[in-house]
Scaffold this motif. Structure first.
Motif, PDB file in Angstrom:
ATOM      1  N   ASP A  26      29.803 -11.094  53.313  1.00 14.60           N
ATOM      2  CA  ASP A  26      30.351  -9.931  53.957  1.00 14.60           C
ATOM      3  C   ASP A  26      29.900  -9.643  55.324  1.00 14.60           C
ATOM      4  OD1 ASP A  26      32.372  -9.927  51.965  1.00 14.60           O
ATOM      5  OD2 ASP A  26      31.440  -8.169  50.967  1.00 14.60           O
ATOM      6  N   LEU A  27      28.710 -10.084  55.782  1.00 14.52           N
ATOM      7  CA  LEU A  27      27.900  -9.507  56.739  1.00 14.52           C
ATOM      8  C   LEU A  27      27.638 -10.865  57.919  1.00 14.52           C
ATOM      9  CD1 LEU A  27      25.064  -7.324  55.205  1.00 14.52           C
ATOM     10  CD2 LEU A  27      27.189  -6.677  56.185  1.00 14.52           C
ATOM     11  N   VAL A  32      31.124  -6.644  61.640  1.00 17.65           N
ATOM     12  CA  VAL A  32      30.893  -5.908  60.542  1.00 17.65           C
ATOM     13  C   VAL A  32      29.500  -5.386  60.039  1.00 17.65           C
ATOM     14  CG1 VAL A  32      31.026  -5.996  58.028  1.00 17.65           C
ATOM     15  CG2 VAL A  32      32.775  -6.698  59.346  1.00 17.65           C
ATOM     16  N   ARG A  33      28.423  -6.456  60.391  1.00 17.26           N
ATOM     17  CA  ARG A  33      27.101  -6.243  60.283  1.00 17.26           C
ATOM     18  C   ARG A  33      26.626  -5.163  61.106  1.00 17.26           C
ATOM     19  NH1 ARG A  33      25.597 -11.259  61.261  1.00 17.26           N
ATOM     20  NH2 ARG A  33      24.972 -10.879  63.566  1.00 17.26           N
ATOM     21  N   ASP A  34      26.930  -5.001  62.273  1.00 18.64           N
ATOM     22  CA  ASP A  34      26.256  -3.998  63.119  1.00 18.64           C
ATOM     23  C   ASP A  34      26.653  -2.482  62.534  1.00 18.64           C
ATOM     24  OD1 ASP A  34      25.238  -5.967  64.531  1.00 18.64           O
ATOM     25  OD2 ASP A  34      26.495  -5.786  66.227  1.00 18.64           O
ATOM     26  N   PRO A  35      27.976  -2.297  62.285  1.00 23.43           N
ATOM     27  CA  PRO A  35      28.412  -1.113  61.607  1.00 23.43           C
ATOM     28  C   PRO A  35      27.637  -0.862  60.427  1.00 23.43           C
ATOM     29  CG  PRO A  35      30.268  -1.990  62.409  1.00 23.43           C
ATOM     30  CD  PRO A  35      29.241  -3.168  62.597  1.00 23.43           C
ATOM     31  N   ALA A  36      27.556  -1.743  59.539  1.00 24.42           N
ATOM     32  CA  ALA A  36      27.119  -1.445  58.245  1.00 24.42           C
ATOM     33  C   ALA A  36      25.389  -1.365  58.322  1.00 24.42           C
ATOM     34  CB  ALA A  36      27.244  -2.940  57.380  1.00 24.42           C
ATOM     35  N   LEU A  59      32.768   1.659  60.107  1.00 26.71           N
ATOM     36  CA  LEU A  59      32.296   0.454  59.297  1.00 26.71           C
ATOM     37  C   LEU A  59      33.578   0.089  58.497  1.00 26.71           C
ATOM     38  CD1 LEU A  59      30.816  -1.679  57.955  1.00 26.71           C
ATOM     39  CD2 LEU A  59      29.953   0.084  56.349  1.00 26.71           C
ATOM     40  N   ASP A  60      34.582   1.206  57.957  1.00 28.19           N
ATOM     41  CA  ASP A  60      35.832   0.794  57.652  1.00 28.19           C
ATOM     42  C   ASP A  60      36.718   0.276  58.220  1.00 28.19           C
ATOM     43  OD1 ASP A  60      37.561   1.480  55.197  1.00 28.19           O
ATOM     44  OD2 ASP A  60      38.843   2.282  56.567  1.00 28.19           O
ATOM     45  N   VAL A  61      37.052   0.418  59.530  1.00 32.96           N
ATOM     46  CA  VAL A  61      37.850   0.041  60.461  1.00 32.96           C
ATOM     47  C   VAL A  61      37.217  -1.525  60.868  1.00 32.96           C
ATOM     48  CG1 VAL A  61      38.348   0.065  63.001  1.00 32.96           C
ATOM     49  CG2 VAL A  61      38.572   2.088  61.623  1.00 32.96           C
ATOM     50  N   ALA A  62      35.918  -1.566  61.053  1.00 28.18           N
ATOM     51  CA  ALA A  62      35.258  -2.931  61.176  1.00 28.18           C
ATOM     52  C   ALA A  62      35.869  -4.110  60.267  1.00 28.18           C
ATOM     53  CB  ALA A  62      33.958  -3.062  61.589  1.00 28.18           C
ATOM     54  N   LEU A  63      35.567  -3.677  58.784  1.00 26.94           N
ATOM     55  CA  LEU A  63      35.956  -4.510  57.760  1.00 26.94           C
ATOM     56  C   LEU A  63      37.543  -4.908  57.782  1.00 26.94           C
ATOM     57  CD1 LEU A  63      33.767  -2.519  54.924  1.00 26.94           C
ATOM     58  CD2 LEU A  63      33.247  -5.086  55.812  1.00 26.94           C
ATOM     59  N   ARG A  64      38.392  -3.995  57.791  1.00 29.26           N
ATOM     60  CA  ARG A  64      39.689  -4.152  58.090  1.00 29.26           C
ATOM     61  C   ARG A  64      40.102  -5.312  58.913  1.00 29.26           C
ATOM     62  NH1 ARG A  64      42.335  -0.733  54.049  1.00 29.26           N
ATOM     63  NH2 ARG A  64      40.957   0.994  53.568  1.00 29.26           N
TER      64      ARG A  64
END
Length: 130
Positions: A26-27, A32-36, A59-64
């Motif tokens: 997932d990373l 996604v990795r940076d906001p996580a 992070l939620d926005v980046a994942l979506r």
């Protein structure tokens, strides 16, 4: 009438970040990795609730945007439930003359017709990497 909070509990979000950071697949995407990692750093530093909330939202926005329909806390990131998938079922072009048409496919309805090939489109799962 009041609107529900987008995330149920702060602990759920922290647990979701922990599960996400424990999943290298997932990373792979740096978006996604940076906001996580930013959320992890804020959690470690004991940041304020407002800072954490902003970080979780980013992070939620980046994942979506990366194609993960679950976002941060929709369903548990650490458990898989039989019959539930974060893949989306879609209908794609069935014929030898492939077009880029992709339609959402409903479970109980037949796939829509393909006007180019004169037959029904075929259903398949579209995962977050596609």
């Amino acid at each position: 009438m009041t609107a529900a909070a987008p995330f149920p509990h702060a602990d759920d979000r922290a647990a979701a970040v922990c599960a996400l950071l424990g999943s290298p697949d997932d990373l792979e995407d740096p978006d996604v990795r940076d906001p996580a990692e930013r959320a992890r750093d804020l959690l470690r530093s004991g940041a304020s609730a407002d800072e954490l909330s902003t970080s979780y939202r980013d992070l939620d926005v980046a994942l979506r945007r990366a194609g993960d329909a679950r976002g941060l806390v929709n369903e548990s990131r650490s458990a898989r439930v039989p019959g539930i998938s974060h893949d989306i079922k879609v209908a794609v072009c069935p014929g030898p003359a492939q077009c880029t048409r992709v339609e959402r496919a409903r479970d109980l309805l037949p796939a829509p017709p393909c006007a180019v090939n004169g037959t029904r489109m075929r259903k398949r799962r579209l995962g977050p990497r596609q």
